[in-house]
Design an enzyme around this catalytic site. Structure first.
Site: not given
Length: 146
Positions: A8, A65, A67, A71, A98, A133
């Site tokens: 963005d 974005c 932070t 997203m 993992h 995993h």
């Protein structure tokens, strides 16, 4: 490996820097925008990236974005997506090794371009460890059907 990348307005500058990393690593990619710093809505970019990764058109996706949080929240609504918000190299490694993360979310206001490059290189070059995993990743997948 083919990668799809989107951002963005809050992640536009970092996206441009990460595109240079992809070019340097000679990784084929598609940029789905945005193309400037004018305000846009992050789900409009997160969802196409997530859907095209989930459909198998691309092996990995990158979302950026301010932070990384918005997203990742939007991307993780798409079945088959395991999007990790990462702000350090160790988490980048573990998200792949993992958790078999197939989408990486970065925050331009959280990590600078130097650290973001290290994170991206680590994330793109780390393979999924499988084994025990895989069982855990499979359990995440069953949650999508509830």
């Amino acid at each position: 490996m083919r990668v799809i990348i989107g951002s963005d307005h809050g992640g536009f500058q970092l996206k441009e820097a990460m595109i240079n990393v992809l070019k340097d690593m000679e990784i084929p990619f598609e940029d789905v925008g945005c193309d400037c710093q004018d305000s846009v809505d992050y789900p409009d970019y997160a969802l196409p990236v997530a859907r095209r990764v989930a459909d198998g058109e691309f092996e990995r996706g990158i979302l950026i974005c301010g932070t990384g949080l918005g997203m990742s929240m939007a991307a993780n609504k798409v079945k088959g997506i395991r999007c990790a918000v990462v702000s350090d190299e160790f988490s980048a490694q573990m998200s792949r090794e993992h958790n078999n993360a197939n989408v990486l979310a970065l925050g331009e206001r959280v990590v600078g371009p130097g650290l973001a490059e290290k994170i991206l290189r680590t994330w793109l070059t780390t393979e999924f460890a499988g084994g025990r995993h895989q069982r855990r990743v499979d359990k995440i997948g069953t949650l999508e059907d509830e």
